[in-house]
Design a protein around this motif. Structure first.
Motif, PDB file in Angstrom:
ATOM      1  N   LEU A  12       0.840  -1.201   0.000  1.00  0.00           N
ATOM      2  CA  LEU A  12       0.000   0.000   0.000  1.00  0.00           C
ATOM      3  C   LEU A  12       0.877   1.255   0.000  1.00  0.00           C
ATOM      4  CD1 LEU A  12      -2.686   1.500   0.167  1.00  0.00           C
ATOM      5  CD2 LEU A  12      -2.630   1.179   2.658  1.00  0.00           C
ATOM      6  N   ALA A  13       1.908   1.271   0.831  1.00  0.00           N
ATOM      7  CA  ALA A  13       2.790   2.440   0.897  1.00  0.00           C
ATOM      8  C   ALA A  13       3.465   2.694  -0.445  1.00  0.00           C
ATOM      9  CB  ALA A  13       3.841   2.241   1.993  1.00  0.00           C
ATOM     10  N   VAL A  14       3.941   1.639  -1.100  1.00  0.00           N
ATOM     11  CA  VAL A  14       4.608   1.798  -2.390  1.00  0.00           C
ATOM     12  C   VAL A  14       3.603   2.217  -3.462  1.00  0.00           C
ATOM     13  CG1 VAL A  14       5.879   0.589  -4.209  1.00  0.00           C
ATOM     14  CG2 VAL A  14       6.473   0.218  -1.807  1.00  0.00           C
ATOM     15  N   SER A  15       2.384   1.668  -3.396  1.00  0.00           N
ATOM     16  CA  SER A  15       1.350   2.039  -4.365  1.00  0.00           C
ATOM     17  C   SER A  15       1.037   3.524  -4.281  1.00  0.00           C
ATOM     18  CB  SER A  15       0.076   1.219  -4.119  1.00  0.00           C
ATOM     19  OG  SER A  15       0.309  -0.159  -4.276  1.00  0.00           O
ATOM     20  N   VAL A  16       0.869   4.015  -3.063  1.00  0.00           N
ATOM     21  CA  VAL A  16       0.586   5.445  -2.892  1.00  0.00           C
ATOM     22  C   VAL A  16       1.783   6.272  -3.339  1.00  0.00           C
ATOM     23  CG1 VAL A  16       0.053   7.254  -1.215  1.00  0.00           C
ATOM     24  CG2 VAL A  16      -1.086   5.019  -1.059  1.00  0.00           C
ATOM     25  N   TYR A  17       2.994   5.796  -3.005  1.00  0.00           N
ATOM     26  CA  TYR A  17       4.190   6.519  -3.453  1.00  0.00           C
ATOM     27  C   TYR A  17       4.217   6.648  -4.981  1.00  0.00           C
ATOM     28  CZ  TYR A  17       8.685   6.846  -5.636  1.00  0.00           C
ATOM     29  OH  TYR A  17       9.677   7.185  -6.508  1.00  0.00           O
ATOM     30  N   ARG A  18       3.929   5.565  -5.703  1.00  0.00           N
ATOM     31  CA  ARG A  18       3.994   5.621  -7.178  1.00  0.00           C
ATOM     32  C   ARG A  18       3.024   6.678  -7.718  1.00  0.00           C
ATOM     33  NH1 ARG A  18       8.570   2.871  -8.512  1.00  0.00           N
ATOM     34  NH2 ARG A  18       8.513   0.675  -7.938  1.00  0.00           N
ATOM     35  N   ILE A  19       1.844   6.715  -7.167  1.00  0.00           N
ATOM     36  CA  ILE A  19       0.846   7.697  -7.596  1.00  0.00           C
ATOM     37  C   ILE A  19       1.312   9.114  -7.245  1.00  0.00           C
ATOM     38  CG2 ILE A  19      -1.525   8.495  -7.196  1.00  0.00           C
ATOM     39  CD1 ILE A  19      -2.147   5.445  -6.572  1.00  0.00           C
ATOM     40  N   ALA A  20       1.770   9.284  -6.004  1.00  0.00           N
ATOM     41  CA  ALA A  20       2.183  10.610  -5.542  1.00  0.00           C
ATOM     42  C   ALA A  20       3.431  11.092  -6.274  1.00  0.00           C
ATOM     43  CB  ALA A  20       2.445  10.572  -4.033  1.00  0.00           C
ATOM     44  N   HIS A  21       4.334  10.180  -6.596  1.00  0.00           N
ATOM     45  CA  HIS A  21       5.561  10.579  -7.297  1.00  0.00           C
ATOM     46  C   HIS A  21       5.232  11.189  -8.659  1.00  0.00           C
ATOM     47  CE1 HIS A  21       9.768  10.591  -8.456  1.00  0.00           C
ATOM     48  NE2 HIS A  21       9.447   9.959  -9.569  1.00  0.00           N
TER      49      HIS A  21
END
Length: 322
Positions: free
Chosen positions: A160-169
């Motif tokens: 979940l943390a990496v998924s949100v990071y990819r979107i936010a990046h």
């Protein structure tokens, strides 16, 4: 009788508190926002994030009656509903930034750029999903306790943390850092994993257990990297200018090259620090200098010195005891 009824103690106390707060607002301009028009909505941005997660993983977080017959209509509907929400919050973010830096923008001044950025972001969603599929697969491949990909998508906080990071990046890259930061800090509160949206992270990235991980803004991570709980990729003491202000905009965080593994509570600090490709950094190691590819770094305990993925010594690896 013309006597005025005395104020009760509760009214007096409220007036005193209100007066003291007002005095505080007027004396100290920090942590107040008045006489300004634009401010992004945290709630609206989280709603946008949840919609994008639904598009990344259809059938998991939102509508669950999807099939081959209705999937196309669902995706088109989701994207159509998402676009104006994105435009509105991007407009607020852009105007907020201009309002802080210069005079307040004219009404509608930021709208054309917000529309352009929203469309660019939507066009990038297939690329983001392709990266996320590789992240999910890396989690399954890297954790023998995982039963299937469904469990990983639904339950793993690191994913979940990496998924949100990819979107936010992607948003950070488009010049909307406030929206990006709200998203990653939402994920931080949910997962205990703090990934700055400015970090650069390659494909097939897996954070096992997740809690306590910190990845700084200028971190560079290659492909196929795996890290465990409590790992920090952070900065050394921050340089300051002659006035004592932190110097921003420089690389402060380390580089971790392809195929490396960092075990629990390892700390790697500094913008010039490079963990060479296919290295293994042992648990609780504190590292502030670069190590070459295929290094094995552990605490100075002989029985723990050799760290390899299969338990066998690698004759061409470089070992460090610290």
């Amino acid at each position: 009788m013309n006597a005025t009824a005395p104020k009760n103690s509760a009214t007096t106390a409220l007036e005193q508190v209100a007066g003291e707060l007002l005095d505080s607002y007027l004396r100290d301009v920090r942590a107040r926002r008045i006489s300004q028009r634009y401010l992004p909505s945290r709630g609206a941005i989280v709603e946008i994030l949840e919609s994008v997660l639904d598009l990344m993983y259809p059938g998991y977080f939102g509508r669950q009656d999807l099939n081959a017959g209705n999937l196309s209509q669902h995706v088109e509907h989701m994207a159509a509903a998402l676009l104006p929400k994105l435009e509105r919050e991007m407009e607020h973010c852009l105007c907020y930034g201009r309002e802080r830096e210069t005079a307040p923008p004219e009404f509608g001044e930021c709208a054309p750029r917000a529309h352009e950025l929203a469309e660019i972001f939507l066009r990038r969603l297939p690329q983001i999903r392709a990266l996320l599929i590789r992240d999910v697969q890396a989690a399954f491949d890297g954790d023998p306790a995982a039963l299937n990909l469904d469990e990983i998508i639904l339950a793993y906080p690191g994913v979940l943390a990496v998924s949100v990071y990819r979107i936010a990046h992607a948003l950070y890259d488009l010049g909307v850092p406030m929206m990006a930061r709200i998203m990653t800090e939402w994920a931080h509160s949910k997962t205990g994993c703090d990934i700055h949206p400015g970090a650069t992270i390659g494909a097939a990235f897996f954070i096992d257990h997740a809690t306590g991980v910190v990845i700084g803004e200028t971190t560079h991570i290659g492909d196929g990297v795996k890290i465990y709980q409590g790992v920090t990729l952070g900065a050394l003491s921050l340089p300051r200018d002659a006035n004592g202000h932190i110097i921003r905009g420089k690389k402060r965080h380390p580089t971790v090259e392809n195929g490396s593994t960092l075990y629990a509570n390892a700390t790697v600090l500094g913008g010039q620090t490079v963990v060479g490709a296919d290295s293994v950094i042992g648990g609780s190691v504190f590292l502030t200098h670069s190590v070459p590819p295929r290094s094995r770094v552990s605490l100075k305990e002989p029985e723990l010195r050799v760290l390899t993925r299969d338990g066998a010594a690698e004759p061409d690896a470089i070992y460090f005891d610290i």
